[in-house]
Motif scaffolding. Structure first.
Motif, PDB file in Angstrom:
ATOM      1  N   ALA A 159       4.223   6.066  -3.842  1.00 38.42           N
ATOM      2  CA  ALA A 159       5.660   5.815  -3.965  1.00 38.42           C
ATOM      3  C   ALA A 159       5.972   4.337  -3.784  1.00 38.42           C
ATOM      4  O   ALA A 159       6.814   3.775  -4.499  1.00 38.42           O
ATOM      5  CB  ALA A 159       6.417   6.650  -2.936  1.00 38.42           C
ATOM      6  N   ALA A 160       5.282   3.682  -2.854  1.00 33.46           N
ATOM      7  CA  ALA A 160       5.515   2.251  -2.644  1.00 33.46           C
ATOM      8  C   ALA A 160       5.059   1.431  -3.842  1.00 33.46           C
ATOM      9  O   ALA A 160       5.698   0.431  -4.202  1.00 33.46           O
ATOM     10  CB  ALA A 160       4.796   1.786  -1.372  1.00 33.46           C
ATOM     11  N   SER A 162       5.076   2.366  -6.891  1.00 31.64           N
ATOM     12  CA  SER A 162       5.839   2.683  -8.107  1.00 31.64           C
ATOM     13  C   SER A 162       7.031   1.751  -8.298  1.00 31.64           C
ATOM     14  O   SER A 162       7.549   1.636  -9.409  1.00 31.64           O
ATOM     15  CB  SER A 162       6.321   4.136  -8.050  1.00 31.64           C
ATOM     16  N   PHE A 163       7.471   1.062  -7.236  1.00 31.34           N
ATOM     17  CA  PHE A 163       8.604   0.153  -7.353  1.00 31.34           C
ATOM     18  C   PHE A 163       8.130  -1.192  -7.913  1.00 31.34           C
ATOM     19  O   PHE A 163       7.017  -1.635  -7.621  1.00 31.34           O
ATOM     20  CB  PHE A 163       9.266  -0.068  -5.990  1.00 31.34           C
ATOM     21  N   PRO A 164       8.970  -1.849  -8.713  1.00 25.20           N
ATOM     22  CA  PRO A 164       8.629  -3.208  -9.163  1.00 25.20           C
ATOM     23  C   PRO A 164       8.498  -4.131  -7.958  1.00 25.20           C
ATOM     24  O   PRO A 164       9.405  -4.198  -7.117  1.00 25.20           O
ATOM     25  CB  PRO A 164       9.817  -3.606 -10.050  1.00 25.20           C
ATOM     26  N   PRO A 165       7.370  -4.840  -7.806  1.00 24.83           N
ATOM     27  CA  PRO A 165       7.143  -5.619  -6.574  1.00 24.83           C
ATOM     28  C   PRO A 165       8.220  -6.656  -6.296  1.00 24.83           C
ATOM     29  O   PRO A 165       8.702  -6.764  -5.166  1.00 24.83           O
ATOM     30  CB  PRO A 165       5.775  -6.268  -6.836  1.00 24.83           C
ATOM     31  N   LEU A 167      11.355  -6.877  -7.329  1.00 23.19           N
ATOM     32  CA  LEU A 167      12.652  -6.301  -6.986  1.00 23.19           C
ATOM     33  C   LEU A 167      12.650  -5.733  -5.575  1.00 23.19           C
ATOM     34  O   LEU A 167      13.636  -5.879  -4.835  1.00 23.19           O
ATOM     35  CB  LEU A 167      13.010  -5.205  -7.994  1.00 23.19           C
ATOM     36  N   LEU A 168      11.539  -5.091  -5.184  1.00 26.62           N
ATOM     37  CA  LEU A 168      11.454  -4.556  -3.833  1.00 26.62           C
ATOM     38  C   LEU A 168      11.437  -5.688  -2.806  1.00 26.62           C
ATOM     39  O   LEU A 168      12.044  -5.583  -1.738  1.00 26.62           O
ATOM     40  CB  LEU A 168      10.206  -3.689  -3.696  1.00 26.62           C
ATOM     41  N   ALA A 171      14.921  -6.946  -2.382  1.00 24.41           N
ATOM     42  CA  ALA A 171      15.718  -6.018  -1.580  1.00 24.41           C
ATOM     43  C   ALA A 171      15.395  -6.155  -0.093  1.00 24.41           C
ATOM     44  O   ALA A 171      16.304  -6.161   0.754  1.00 24.41           O
ATOM     45  CB  ALA A 171      15.463  -4.587  -2.050  1.00 24.41           C
ATOM     46  N   LEU A 190       4.358  -5.406   0.423  1.00 22.40           N
ATOM     47  CA  LEU A 190       4.078  -5.016  -0.959  1.00 22.40           C
ATOM     48  C   LEU A 190       2.588  -5.057  -1.280  1.00 22.40           C
ATOM     49  O   LEU A 190       2.118  -4.296  -2.137  1.00 22.40           O
ATOM     50  CB  LEU A 190       4.835  -5.947  -1.914  1.00 22.40           C
TER      51      LEU A 190
END
Length: 321
Positions: A159-160, A162-165, A167-168, A171, A190
């Motif tokens: 799940a971690a 799967s996020f665009p690095p 953008l995360l 955030a 990340l």
């Protein structure tokens, strides 16, 4: 009585002692390690293989030079990196007193590049420490224990990832606040899934090896098996992963600093200098070119070093197998 005639004397032949032939290299036992043949141990054999890789040697020399500049940089700067001089704004390179020119506030570019070396390398180290502290222990436990714990950790890890690095990271920095420490903490979080997956895969393969099964059968505690048998065998792939991931950490720091989420003014890093030079690229392109070249050189150095270590460790594994 009839006397027996004496037999003719037989000439004595000198004995010739033949020394045993030395065993050929191919006749040596299959289990003989290469380090025992060359002498000096496994570490000396590893250094010998790395020394034969010209690219890895050059990368080590460049990295050592950057570390030296980062350590003594504040003491050798030709000028105060934060001192402004509005009478000497945007001077061209090779100007009197300013070898690489000045920026939009009259600050010496060479001095800011030297100071930014420490900031950029410190950011890489901080991100790698966070990534390893989070990812390596979880990878060990997930790979060794398996079962439901492994499944839960891997679902969270997937799940971690799967996020665009970027953008995360933006955030996380927005929640924690813009600063170099918060930015590198976000980058380390990340990068932790990469180390987690690597260590988990290595541990899963090692815990089924014969020497681990033998230690478990004689009642060796689990923590001793990990410290004596599994942990030392994960250092080789971890070393390569650290060298390769360091380049990614530098690019992430440069990207966050370019967006204003990393180093805050008046401190200088290579990423923040690119952001400042971007606004004056048409008038003074060297403001962004100089730090950009240093970032590209450093990333290429880490990647080349990682490839050299991978080749050396790969030859060691193939030779000892």
């Amino acid at each position: 009585m009839t006397q027996r005639e004496p037999s003719p004397a037989v000439p004595s032949v000198p004995e010739v002692t033949v020394a045993p032939a030395a065993p050929a290299a191919s006749a040596m036992p299959a289990g003989t390690p290469t380090a025992a043949v060359h002498g000096g141990g496994a570490w000396a054999d590893f250094r010998r293989r790395v020394g034969k890789n010209r690219g890895a040697v050059i990368a080590l020399c460049v990295l050592a030079f950057l570390l030296l500049v980062a350590f003594i940089g504040p003491y050798i700067t030709p000028a105060d990196p934060n001192a402004q001089n509005l009478r000497a704004v945007l001077l061209d390179p090779f100007s009197p007193g300013h070898l690489l020119g000045t920026d939009q506030l009259g600050r010496d570019i060479l001095s800011r590049l030297i100071v930014g070396t420490r900031v950029s390398l410190l950011a890489i180290g901080l991100a790698l420490v966070v990534a390893m502290v989070v990812g390596v222990p979880l990878g060990f436990l997930a790979g060794y224990l398996g079962g439901r714990f492994d499944g839960l950790v891997m679902r969270l890890n997937d799940a971690a990832m799967s996020f665009p690095p970027l953008l995360l990271a933006i955030a996380l920095v927005a929640v924690l606040g813009p600063s170099l420490r918060n930015a590198m903490f976000a980058v380390g979080i990340l990068m932790a899934p990469r180390f987690l997956r690597l260590v988990r895969g290595v541990v899963i393969g090692l815990k089924e090896e014969t020497f681990v099964e033998a230690s478990r059968s004689i009642g060796t505690p689990t923590h001793m098996i990990i410290l004596r048998h599994i942990l030392p065998n994960t250092l080789s792939p971890l070393t390569v992963a650290i060298a390769v991931t360091a380049g990614y950490a530098m690019l992430s720091e440069a990207g966050l600093s370019f967006l204003g989420l990393g180093v805050q003014p008046p401190d200088a890093s290579w990423g923040s200098m690119i952001r400042e030079g971007f606004l004056y690229f048409g008038r003074s392109p060297w403001l962004g070119i100089f730090p950009g070249v240093l970032i590209a050189l450093t990333v290429f150095t880490f990647v080349t070093l990682g490839d050299g270590l991978r080749d050396a460790l790969g030859r060691e594994e193939r030779t000892e197998s």
